[in-house]
Design a protein around this motif. Structure first.
Motif, short mmCIF file in Angstrom:
data_model
loop_
_atom_site.label_atom_id
_atom_site.label_comp_id
_atom_site.label_asym_id
_atom_site.label_seq_id
_atom_site.Cartn_x
_atom_site.Cartn_y
_atom_site.Cartn_z
N VAL A 450 0.85 -1.18 0.00
CA VAL A 450 0.00 0.00 0.00
C VAL A 450 0.89 1.24 0.00
N THR A 451 0.34 2.32 -0.55
CA THR A 451 1.08 3.59 -0.54
C THR A 451 0.38 4.54 0.40
N ILE A 452 1.18 5.23 1.20
CA ILE A 452 0.61 6.20 2.14
C ILE A 452 1.26 7.55 1.87
N LYS A 453 0.42 8.55 1.67
CA LYS A 453 0.93 9.87 1.30
C LYS A 453 0.59 10.89 2.37
N ASP A 454 1.56 11.71 2.68
CA ASP A 454 1.35 12.79 3.65
C ASP A 454 1.01 14.07 2.89
N LEU A 455 -0.21 14.54 3.06
CA LEU A 455 -0.66 15.66 2.24
C LEU A 455 0.04 16.98 2.58
N ASP A 456 0.33 17.18 3.84
CA ASP A 456 0.96 18.46 4.21
C ASP A 456 2.37 18.53 3.66
N VAL A 457 3.12 17.44 3.84
CA VAL A 457 4.48 17.41 3.32
C VAL A 457 4.44 17.57 1.81
N GLY A 458 3.49 16.89 1.18
CA GLY A 458 3.34 16.99 -0.27
C GLY A 458 3.11 18.42 -0.72
N SER A 459 2.27 19.13 -0.01
CA SER A 459 1.97 20.47 -0.48
C SER A 459 3.17 21.39 -0.25
N GLU A 460 3.96 21.09 0.79
CA GLU A 460 5.21 21.84 0.98
C GLU A 460 6.12 21.63 -0.23
N LEU A 461 6.28 20.35 -0.59
CA LEU A 461 7.19 20.02 -1.68
C LEU A 461 6.72 20.61 -3.00
N SER A 462 5.42 20.68 -3.19
CA SER A 462 4.90 21.15 -4.48
C SER A 462 5.27 22.60 -4.73
N LYS A 463 5.53 23.34 -3.67
CA LYS A 463 5.84 24.75 -3.85
C LYS A 463 7.12 24.95 -4.66
N GLU A 464 8.00 23.96 -4.58
CA GLU A 464 9.28 24.14 -5.26
C GLU A 464 9.28 23.54 -6.65
N ILE A 465 8.16 22.92 -7.02
CA ILE A 465 8.13 22.24 -8.30
C ILE A 465 7.21 22.98 -9.26
N THR A 466 7.73 23.29 -10.44
CA THR A 466 6.89 23.96 -11.42
C THR A 466 6.54 23.03 -12.57
N ASP A 467 7.30 22.00 -12.72
CA ASP A 467 7.07 21.10 -13.85
C ASP A 467 6.12 19.98 -13.43
N ASN A 468 5.07 19.86 -14.18
CA ASN A 468 4.05 18.89 -13.79
C ASN A 468 4.56 17.47 -13.82
N LYS A 469 5.35 17.18 -14.82
CA LYS A 469 5.84 15.81 -14.95
C LYS A 469 6.68 15.44 -13.74
N GLU A 470 7.52 16.37 -13.37
CA GLU A 470 8.40 16.14 -12.23
C GLU A 470 7.57 15.92 -10.96
N TRP A 471 6.60 16.78 -10.80
CA TRP A 471 5.71 16.74 -9.63
C TRP A 471 5.02 15.39 -9.52
N ARG A 472 4.56 14.91 -10.68
CA ARG A 472 3.82 13.65 -10.63
C ARG A 472 4.75 12.47 -10.45
N GLU A 473 5.87 12.55 -11.11
CA GLU A 473 6.74 11.38 -11.05
C GLU A 473 7.47 11.27 -9.74
N SER A 474 7.66 12.42 -9.09
CA SER A 474 8.42 12.36 -7.83
C SER A 474 7.64 11.63 -6.76
N ARG A 475 6.32 11.49 -6.98
CA ARG A 475 5.51 10.80 -5.97
C ARG A 475 5.83 11.37 -4.58
N ALA A 476 5.68 12.69 -4.50
CA ALA A 476 6.17 13.40 -3.33
C ALA A 476 5.53 12.92 -2.04
#
Length: 505
Positions: A450-476
């Motif tokens: 199973v995969t478990i994702k932390d939404l708060d950490v994810g939204s922190e990380l998304s701030k530094e990413i502008t490229d959609n592909k990178e954002w999706r593939e990083s599985r932040a």
RNA sequence: GCCGCCUUAGCUCAGUUGGUUAGAGCGCUUGAUUGUGGAUCAAGAGGUCCCCCGUUCGAUUCGGGGAGGUGGUACCA
């Protein structure tokens, strides 16, 4: 030609001065009430609940206008017997009824606390509603001012327990008898019926010192005052010599309690009731000192005037000492957070014999607004739910089982119940302010993971990413673990969030 | 209660010197980027222009009344 059918669609609106309260505020409010309850019980008060409405006559002679039961209070006539009932407008009137009805079996003094909604049918304003919550403590049957002193201490302790710092608030006390005293020494009979209205005008003018200043009060004591809107307020028409007397009174100050008493002494000592009031405050001062409640918490302020028909002795008011700004950057005045005083006449209405009583009430809704303005109510993310995504609508049972096991482990969790795709599900979780999201798609299932994702950490990380592909593939901010480790991993990730939360708090 | 100001999309606000299809930004929904909330792109939904009456060929716009909001003031158990 067919006419357009008009269907009546009510507007989803609320009567003025009422509002809905959402989860975050309910949470904060629940915490506040719990904290207040701790203090009130610590002080030895016992709980009481009374109904939301009562017979109008029991609530009372303190209605603004007895002929029109609907003014100021919400009232309605019962069909079967034509009796008027009213929603309670405070918690004191019902207490008086309760005490009168159960007088013989109650321990005296009877000390109770009570919280609940009260309703007032009057013009709402910012932070002022027609339904709001009060939290009261009262001692009935105690004629010593030790009871009043205790309530001042309780008020101060309560506000601090809510998160206000020392210095952010003050309990200001005065005594109705001192007001009578200064009236008397200015040559205004404090009791006579014929100058009741002049007396009220004078006292109300005194009350307005903080807003209108000495100049405004002087006008109100004299001929009257015209305000910015052009409205004229009639004055008390006092002679200049009388006005001076009150101005000296107003300057008695409110810093050190002993100094205030000293300044008041020459002003009221000619009046028996003034002397009595002074002696009471002196005793209260001793008790406050004995309890180490200094003037940074409880002060004497001769300009405090409250409930003139109602209070008979010491009165007090809790105020904030700072100003705040609203969203538009305008200064906001919060009025008082609470108040109280001695009302020796209330129970006597029912009993015919005097029953001394004194109380203090906190306006919880207003205190909430104040704490919010102070930023003391940061959202508590520790209570956020885990959302289990439904990656395959055909296999809801699998996901339901996961939710069940999370709940079994005491983890607040929910199954996504909509029918949208993964993207929408994450959006849902985001808007729910969920903590974690559990994902078990084809890939995971094939590997028993199973995969478990932390939404708060994810939204922190998304701030530094502008490229959609990178954002999706990083599985932040997500982890994939064996399905058996679901519970333990969720617990770990939640624990990590909680320590973050505590550190930043 | 009294005096002033305001009311157009979910929110913040343009606009119509009285004229037929009333707009923007943000938000929302759906889709694209092979299963990832952010960013981007595309499409879409959503308005009795607060309500009633009047003037007018015609009123969201003008007039009167009302309601709600807001600021001041009064009252406040």
């Amino acid at each position: 030609m067919a006419k357009k059918q008009k269907t009546f669609r009510p507007k989803p609106r609320l009567p003025k001065g009422l509002r809905d309260i959402r989860a975050d505020e309910i949470g904060a409010m629940t915490n506040m009430l719990a904290r207040l309850r701790e203090i009130y019980e610590l002080y030895g008060f016992e709980a009481l609940e009374t109904p939301a409405f009562e017979y109008s006559e029991c609530l009372g002679k303190f209605l603004p206008d007895q002929d029109r039961p609907n003014a100021g209070v919400f009232s309605f006539e019962e069909d079967e017997d034509g009796e008027w009932v009213s929603l309670r407008y405070d918690l004191t009137a019902p207490l008086a009824r309760f005490v009168a009805a159960n007088y013989d079996e109650l321990p005296k003094p009877f000390r109770r606390y009570q919280t609940g909604h009260v309703w007032r049918n009057e013009k709402p304003g910012p932070g002022r509603f027609r339904q709001f919550t009060q939290f009261d403590a009262d001692s009935v049957g105690a004629d010593s001012v030790a009871a009043d002193a205790e309530l001042a201490m309780l008020g101060a302790d309560s506000l601090e327990h809510l998160g206000l710092k020392r210095g952010d608030y003050l309990i200001n006390m005065n005594n109705r008898k001192i007001l009578d005293g200064v009236l008397e020494s200015a040559g205004i009979d404090p009791v006579a019926e014929e100058n009741a209205s002049q007396r009220l005008t004078v006292l109300r003018a005194i009350d307005k010192l903080d807003r209108l200043g000495e100049e405004g009060v002087t006008y109100l004591l004299g001929e009257g005052r015209k305000d910015e809107s052009g409205d004229f307020t009639k004055g008390a028409n006092l002679a200049p010599a009388q006005i001076d007397k009150f101005l000296v009174y107003l300057r008695a100050g409110n810093e050190a309690r002993g100094d205030v008493l000293g300044a008041l002494e020459p002003l009221v000592s000619e009046s028996p009731s003034g002397r009595e009031g002074l002696a009471e405050l002196r005793e209260i001062d001793d008790l406050l000192e004995a309890g180490s409640f200094k003037a940074d918490r409880v002060r004497f302020d001769p300009t405090i005037v409250r409930g003139l028909d109602y209070y008979t002795g010491p009165v007090m008011e809790a105020e904030l000492t700072f100003e705040t700004k609203n969203e538009e950057g305008e200064m906001v005045r919060f009025g008082s957070l609470g108040g109280g005083g001695r009302y020796d006449g209330l129970v006597a209405r029912f009993k015919g014999q005097p029953v001394p009583a004194t109380g203090f009430s906190i306006g919880v809704s207003r205190a909430y607004a104040a704490l919010e303005a102070l930023g003391k109510l940061e959202a508590d993310k520790r209570n956020a739910p885990v959302v289990v995504l439904v990656m395959d609508q055909e296999q809801k049972g699998r996901y339901q089982a996961m939710v069940q096991s999370l709940r079994g482990a005491g983890i607040k969790s929910e199954l996504y119940l909509g029918s949208s795709g993964m993207r929408a599900q994450l959006k849902y979780a985001d808007r729910r302010a969920a903590s974690l999201v559990v994902i078990e798609g084809e890939d995971e299932q094939a590997e028993g993971k199973v995969t478990i994702k932390d939404l708060d950490v994810g939204s922190e990380l998304s701030k530094e990413i502008t490229d959609n592909k990178e954002w999706r593939e990083s599985r932040a901010a997500q982890k994939t673990v064996g399905a058996d480790d679901l519970i333990s991993t969720v617990k770990e990730m939640l624990a990590a969030r909680n320590t973050d939360q505590e550190q930043s708090a």
